[in-house]
Design an enzyme around this catalytic site. Structure first.
Site, mmCIF file in Angstrom:
data_model
loop_
_atom_site.group_PDB
_atom_site.id
_atom_site.type_symbol
_atom_site.label_atom_id
_atom_site.label_comp_id
_atom_site.label_asym_id
_atom_site.label_seq_id
_atom_site.Cartn_x
_atom_site.Cartn_y
_atom_site.Cartn_z
ATOM 1 N N GLY A 35 -14.647 14.795 -7.697
ATOM 2 C CA GLY A 35 -14.834 16.151 -8.542
ATOM 3 C C GLY A 35 -15.957 16.959 -8.256
ATOM 4 N N GLN A 69 -22.804 23.004 -10.030
ATOM 5 C CA GLN A 69 -23.134 22.360 -8.990
ATOM 6 C C GLN A 69 -23.249 23.504 -7.456
ATOM 7 O OE1 GLN A 69 -20.461 18.880 -9.536
ATOM 8 N NE2 GLN A 69 -22.218 17.595 -8.689
ATOM 9 N N CYS A 100 -22.670 11.057 -8.018
ATOM 10 C CA CYS A 100 -22.435 12.402 -8.296
ATOM 11 C C CYS A 100 -22.959 13.059 -6.961
ATOM 12 C CB CYS A 100 -23.471 12.777 -9.383
ATOM 13 S SG CYS A 100 -23.413 14.600 -9.650
ATOM 14 N N LEU A 101 -22.207 14.239 -6.421
ATOM 15 C CA LEU A 101 -22.591 14.727 -5.382
ATOM 16 C C LEU A 101 -23.973 15.485 -5.378
ATOM 17 C CD1 LEU A 101 -19.291 16.328 -4.511
ATOM 18 C CD2 LEU A 101 -20.198 14.618 -3.180
ATOM 19 N N HIS A 150 -16.938 13.237 -16.597
ATOM 20 C CA HIS A 150 -18.274 13.560 -15.554
ATOM 21 C C HIS A 150 -18.350 15.159 -15.591
ATOM 22 C CE1 HIS A 150 -21.155 12.281 -11.957
ATOM 23 N NE2 HIS A 150 -20.607 13.624 -11.758
ATOM 24 N N GLU A 151 -17.147 15.771 -14.814
ATOM 25 C CA GLU A 151 -17.274 17.268 -14.697
ATOM 26 C C GLU A 151 -17.498 18.253 -15.870
ATOM 27 O OE1 GLU A 151 -17.864 17.488 -11.574
ATOM 28 O OE2 GLU A 151 -16.830 15.534 -11.077
ATOM 29 N N HIS A 197 -20.846 17.933 -16.707
ATOM 30 C CA HIS A 197 -21.945 18.976 -15.736
ATOM 31 C C HIS A 197 -21.832 20.414 -16.579
ATOM 32 C CE1 HIS A 197 -23.039 17.287 -12.115
ATOM 33 N NE2 HIS A 197 -21.917 16.393 -11.891
HETATM 34 NI NI NI Z 1 -21.301 15.151 -10.556
#
Ligand code: NI
Length: 174
Positions: free
Chosen positions: A46, A51, A90-91, A132-133, A136
């Protein structure tokens, strides 16, 4: 359509709250394309607009069985149930993982790219990805859910592994 850089912690935009989308115009369609392309190129589960430096409530999710990412606009969790322990990354935090709790399942509502309202039930990895998203979009990061530092660990990817967002392995508890 392009892969764009993913902002890394502690970039300040990761702590800001994203604004609701009122109209799906060309800039939102471009944002959706950038999120999809960047998610595919990163091999994650995701990605949220924050981000890639855009404070609008748009996310992309692609769990392993999906052929391509799906875009969700103004997504909200309207119900959640149960608790399970997961290992999550997480990216925006390369090679860092944490052990934390997520819901067993939840109900999500929002809008698709064609302005159509949706409601869906998500469980397991999909529910985890939504949690999670959507975090964000509210400036909340997975490290905020990790109870203590002993539950954070580094894992350098080997030649076969991808930089994964929101998943390594999942263990169910309680
Ligand atoms: Ni993340």
């Amino acid at each position: 359509m392009a892969k764009v850089p993913v902002l890394e912690y502690p970039h300040i935009i990761l702590r800001r709250k994203a604004k609701k989308v009122n109209k799906i115009d060309r800039s939102i369609q471009r944002l959706a394309d950038d999120l999809s392309d960047t998610l595919v190129a990163s091999g994650g589960v995701g990605l949220a607009a924050n981000q890639i430096g855009v404070l609008r409530r748009v996310i992309a999710i692609q769990i392993p069985e999906d052929p391509e990412p799906t875009i969700y606009i103004n997504p909200e969790i309207i119900h959640r149930e149960g608790k399970r322990e997961v290992h999550e990354g997480c990216l925006s935090f390369p090679n860092l993982y944490g052990i934390l709790n997520r819901s067993m399942w939840g109900k999500v509502k929002g809008m698709d790219r064609k302005s159509k309202i949706f409601r869906l039930r998500a469980e397991g990895l999909l529910a985890q990805a939504f949690e999670h998203e959507i975090d964000h979009l509210n400036g909340i990061l997975f490290i905020d859910h990790v109870a203590d530092h002993e539950n954070l660990y580094r894992h350098e990817p080997g030649p076969d592994s991808l930089g994964e967002e929101a998943v390594v392995t999942t263990n169910t508890s309680s």
